[in-house]
Scaffold this active site. Structure first.
Site, PDB file in Angstrom:
ATOM      1  N   LYS A 277       1.084  -1.280  -0.202  1.00 35.44           N
ATOM      2  CA  LYS A 277      -0.032   0.053   0.065  1.00 35.44           C
ATOM      3  C   LYS A 277       0.997   1.354  -0.027  1.00 35.44           C
ATOM      4  O   LYS A 277       2.076   1.344   0.746  1.00 35.44           O
ATOM      5  CB  LYS A 277      -1.003  -0.146   1.235  1.00 35.44           C
ATOM      6  CG  LYS A 277      -2.014   1.036   1.173  1.00 35.44           C
ATOM      7  CD  LYS A 277      -2.810   1.001   2.589  1.00 35.44           C
ATOM      8  CE  LYS A 277      -3.982   2.107   2.350  1.00 35.44           C
ATOM      9  NZ  LYS A 277      -4.711   1.770   3.731  1.00 35.44           N
TER      10      LYS A 277
ATOM     11  N   SER B 255      -9.763   1.716   3.067  1.00 34.09           N
ATOM     12  CA  SER B 255      -8.813   2.549   1.927  1.00 34.09           C
ATOM     13  C   SER B 255      -7.792   1.648   1.273  1.00 34.09           C
ATOM     14  O   SER B 255      -7.347   2.003   0.345  1.00 34.09           O
ATOM     15  CB  SER B 255      -8.085   3.679   2.825  1.00 34.09           C
ATOM     16  OG  SER B 255      -7.326   3.053   3.815  1.00 34.09           O
TER      17      SER B 255
ATOM     18  N   SER C 142      -9.823  -0.418   7.435  1.00 35.43           N
ATOM     19  CA  SER C 142      -9.010  -0.368   5.744  1.00 35.43           C
ATOM     20  C   SER C 142      -8.444  -1.492   5.414  1.00 35.43           C
ATOM     21  O   SER C 142      -8.103  -1.446   4.117  1.00 35.43           O
ATOM     22  CB  SER C 142      -8.162   0.770   5.714  1.00 35.43           C
ATOM     23  OG  SER C 142      -8.825   2.176   5.770  1.00 35.43           O
TER      24      SER C 142
END
Lengths: 98, 482
Positions: free
Chosen positions: B72, B147, B171
């Site tokens: 990420k 997210s 997330s």
């Protein structure tokens, strides 16, 4: 206990505290959206929180120390590598003091 | 079986047995990304060539020897861009490795790509990325969740074997549920946050997303542990989380929070969860109703505390030391105001404004301090519950993935969908989402996630329970039609 209905939320004013230049259209939009969010979060004002300790961290650890030994930090050229502007090994910004 | 369909664990075995070379694996992965990512949009960038050159020197006997892991874009990988999917970090190159990355590298893993996300991890749909949309591999007209949407979408699309994400209010777990993979949020302090760009420091945790519980266990065993660079990381022993994973639930007591099942759950999700609970019973679990009475206050508490911490953490993005700077500012004040106005997207601005307000003079007591006290009550609810049950079980999200664009103008509606995930962050406990079936909507199969929550630092128990469910059901091995 303060009543939430007294609380005044002004996006234009708060954006200055937050150092963000908002457009008039953003101020209007955020005011509407965040008024609704605040209306929702205000539900916590109905709880009796007398004698309840606040939680800052879910599992607090206290007085975390490490041996005070000198270690190499980030070398200057690496620390400056991401700077938007630099002059003679320093971060450059517009003149602050006349 | 196609290489890209293998789990990380299977892949490791085949590499160790000499059935597959790391080069073959990386080439297959590169082809898969090239074939899928123009539709999915999970990667901000990736570099198979460099991964191939790194693979030449890798020690295959290491725990993750030669295994490619996607990251990420809010986790620093030395020398690579790290943008948090924000314009304000355009061009920022990480000067050091996050501790989780350093641990992956020491274990032989090869970080090879940066994954899309909601800007600064603020969002539930990955629509807040400043760079691109990420689409759900099961239905590209829908969001992948957020997210960590790029992390979940890449793992589901078979364009990554596993990924790291971060979880501040769900997330990792919510996108894992929406994309049909497994996502683990470790207990607060289990994994060092050093090198994870801070969103809400008392809630953030790095964790793995993968195609099996065992893969998540393998990755957690590597990234967990104490780090002198993060004073909130815990100095607790790290077991081999892959050892003794159970395949039944005999003797396990699972609690169902009555507050979670009262209303607002999509009928497809409800039916998948009911079937999953029946399956847990068949595996030997005893299922009991429990109460988490302060659940109705969790969203309010979270949306005070997280923006408050974010407003403080994001003060550092001022255009002086790194990242974007506005052109030709007249003075230092204009430099700050315009850099932040031009560099941050709408959702980040909204949360900074909200957070600044709840911390401002005169409002701190009414909002922030009260929220911290409610956080205590939420934490106590869990402490109470775990006195009588081994784990709590519930949906990960109240609904399957929603259509792209449906909620972008309604932040409150977006926030309310975090109802089942945020409490674990507020209480600091560990939780995992595993696939538990599909909702059939408009002829498309949309994955549904089952969430297990265990007490603080009980990752071993959590992974064991989740493994028993996962390996006795077919859901985690389904591939999307892409």
């Amino acid at each position: 206990m303060s009543s939430h209905s007294d609380l005044h939320f002004d996006v234009s004013y708060v954006s200055k505290l937050a150092r963000i230049a908002l457009l008039p259209s953003e101020i209007n939009e955020f005011q509407k959206q965040l008024d609704r969010v605040l209306e929702h979060v205000n539900q916590i004002s109905s709880l009796n929180l007398e004698n309840v300790e606040p939680t800052a961290h879910a599992h607090p650890v206290f007085n975390v120390i490490r041996p005070d030994e000198p270690q190499a930090g980030l070398p200057k050229d690496q620390a400056l590598a991401n700077a938007p502007r630099q002059i003679s090994g320093l971060f450059a910004v517009p003149r602050v003091i006349e | 079986m196609e290489i890209v369909n293998l789990t990380l664990y299977e892949l490791r075995q085949k590499i160790r047995d000499g059935e597959l070379s790391v080069c073959e694996v990386l080439e297959a992965l590169g082809e898969r990304i090239a074939a899928t990512d123009s539709t999915v949009g999970a990667y901000l960038d990736y570099n198979i060539e460099r991964a191939l050159s790194e693979a030449r020197n890798v020690d295959l006997s290491l725990p993750l020897g030669g295994l490619p892991i996607a990251i990420k874009d809010n986790i620093n990988v030395k020398g690579e861009l790290c943008t948090c999917a924000s314009k304000i970090l355009t061009g920022y190159r990480a000067p050091y490795d996050a501790t989780a990355i350093a641990r992956l590298k020491s274990a032989g893993a090869i970080p090879f790509g940066r994954l899309n996300m909601d800007e600064f991890a603020m969002g539930s749909s990955t629509e807040n990325s400043a760079y691109q949309l990420t689409r759900n591999p099961w239905d590209p007209s829908r969001i992948p969740g957020g997210s960590s949407g790029g992390s979940a979408a890449s793992v589901a699309a078979r364009s990554a074997f596993a990924a790291l994400g971060s979880d501040t209010g769900g997330s990792i777990r919510q996108p894992a549920a929406h994309c049909g993979c497994v996502g683990l949020k470790p207990s607060y302090g289990r994994v060092s946050r050093y090198g994870l760009v801070a969103f809400a420091s008392s809630l953030d945790q790095i964790g793995p997303l993968a195609r099996s519980v065992r893969d998540c266990a393998l990755l957690l065993s590597v990234i967990a542990g104490h780090d002198p660079a993060d004073s909130t990381s815990l100095d607790a022993p790290v077991p081999d989380y892959t050892a003794n994973l159970r395949e039944d639930l005999r003797g396990i007591r699972l609690g169902i929070p009555k507050e979670y099942f009262s209303e607002g759950i999509d009928s497809h999700v409800r039916s998948c969860i009911e079937t999953a609970l029946q399956h847990c019973k068949e595996l030997g679990a005893e299922i009991v109703e429990i109460s988490l009475p302060h659940t109705p206050y969790a969203i309010s508490t979270y949306y005070i505390i997280a923006p408050a911490e974010a407003s403080a953490n994001l003060a550092r993005f001022d255009g002086v030391r790194y990242g974007y700077r506005t052109a030709n500012p007249a003075d230092i004040s204009e430099l700050y105001f315009n850099t932040r106005a031009e560099g941050f997207g709408s959702e980040v601005k909204r949360r900074i404004i909200l957070g600044t307000y709840v911390l401002s003079s005169g409002y701190y007591d009414a909002y922030y301090l009260r929220a911290q006290k409610v956080r205590t009550l939420i934490r106590r609810d869990f402490e109470q519950a775990f006195q009588s049950v081994d784990a709590i079980v519930c949906p990960t999200s109240p609904e399957p993935a929603f259509p792209i664009g449906e909620r972008t103008s309604d932040p409150l509606k977006m926030y309310l969908s975090d109802i089942f995930t945020i409490s674990a962050n507020l209480a600091g406990i560990c939780a995992i989402s595993v696939p538990c079936g599909f909702a059939q909507i408009n002829g498309k199969k949309l994955p549904v996630g089952l969430q297990f929550l265990c007490n603080f630092l009980e990752e071993q128990k959590l992974l064991s329970i989740a493994n028993a469910y996962e390996v006795t059901t077919p859901w985690s091995r389904q591939s999307p039609p892409i």
